[in-house]
Write an enzyme that holds these catalytic residues in place. Structure first.
Site, PDB file in Angstrom:
ATOM      1  N   ASP A  15       8.985   2.237   2.931  1.00 15.63           N
ATOM      2  CA  ASP A  15       8.720   3.607   2.490  1.00 15.63           C
ATOM      3  C   ASP A  15       9.990   4.156   1.855  1.00 15.63           C
ATOM      4  OD1 ASP A  15       6.728   5.991   2.689  1.00 15.63           O
ATOM      5  OD2 ASP A  15       8.666   6.820   3.275  1.00 15.63           O
ATOM      6  N   HIS A 174       7.330  11.881   6.715  1.00 17.36           N
ATOM      7  CA  HIS A 174       8.107  11.897   5.471  1.00 17.36           C
ATOM      8  C   HIS A 174       9.587  11.604   5.710  1.00 17.36           C
ATOM      9  CE1 HIS A 174       4.762  12.870   2.924  1.00 17.36           C
ATOM     10  NE2 HIS A 174       4.424  13.850   3.739  1.00 17.36           N
ATOM     11  N   ASP A 179       7.990   6.544   8.560  1.00 17.01           N
ATOM     12  CA  ASP A 179       6.777   6.226   7.810  1.00 17.01           C
ATOM     13  C   ASP A 179       6.626   4.729   7.574  1.00 17.01           C
ATOM     14  OD1 ASP A 179       6.370   8.904   7.878  1.00 17.01           O
ATOM     15  OD2 ASP A 179       6.735   9.265   5.739  1.00 17.01           O
TER      16      ASP A 179
END
Length: 199
Positions: A15, A174, A179
């Site tokens: 991510d 986030h 994530d």
């Protein structure tokens, strides 16, 4: 090597948090990764996604940013300008980590959706290290995987439309490492999911 000479794949959930829609004019600010599992000719074996992880925050490469994109992560560009790692160092460290955890397997980046994260990751790897440990196509998109297993159109896929048994138990925060770990759990669930039952 496995039977029939096929190398296993090691799935690494990645991510990224960035401050704009494309790399180059805009910057990759943080990179998180977690080993999700290994697949060979006998099938997929999930691992604890919190056990083998990687996280770095990077110095921005330009002055440009989209405030709405920056707000998603809550990262402080001014702090990262002072304290973020040089991208060449961060990506070299990431490449070494990927090769180290992969061992005899071929690493595969996976994301949900993979397109945005892969775009930034691959561009940064080529720009700052000259190569990618994933090659040019070692990427798996979990939205596509779900759409194929569920036999639904890709553009209709969203986490809200997925059955509960597929969804990860972790929150989507986030923060790139949080994530990546959450999405590694999603991949393991998708790999184990047999698809929708009969109507």
């Amino acid at each position: 090597m496995t039977a029939r000479g096929t190398k296993p794949s090691l799935y690494i959930s990645v991510d990224v948090e960035a401050d704009g829609p494309i790399p180059g004019p805009y910057s990759l600010l943080s990179l998180g990764a977690a080993v999700a599992g290994r697949q060979d000719t006998d099938g997929f074996t999930a691992v604890d996604p919190a056990r083998q992880t990687f996280y770095r925050e990077l110095r921005p490469i330009s002055q440009d940013f989209v405030p709405e994109a920056l707000a998603v992560s809550g990262l402080d560009r001014q702090r990262l300008t002072r304290e973020g790692l040089d991208p060449a160092l961060a990506l070299a460290q990431f490449s070494r980590w990927v090769r180290g955890v992969s061992g005899d397997a071929q690493p595969v980046m996976c994301g949900y959706p993979a397109s945005y994260d892969w775009m930034f990751l691959y561009w940064y790897l080529i720009r700052f290290t000259g190569e990618s440990p994933f090659g040019h196509s070692g990427c798996l998109d979990m939205k596509t995987l779900y759409a194929t297993k569920a036999d639904v159109p890709l553009r209709s896929v969203g986490k809200r439309s997925m059955p509960k048994e597929v969804l990860p138990g972790r929150r989507h925060t986030h923060h790139a490492l949080d994530d990546a770990v959450e999405q590694a759990e999603l991949l393991a669930n998708l790999m184990a999911w047999p698809g929708p039952g009969p109507e």
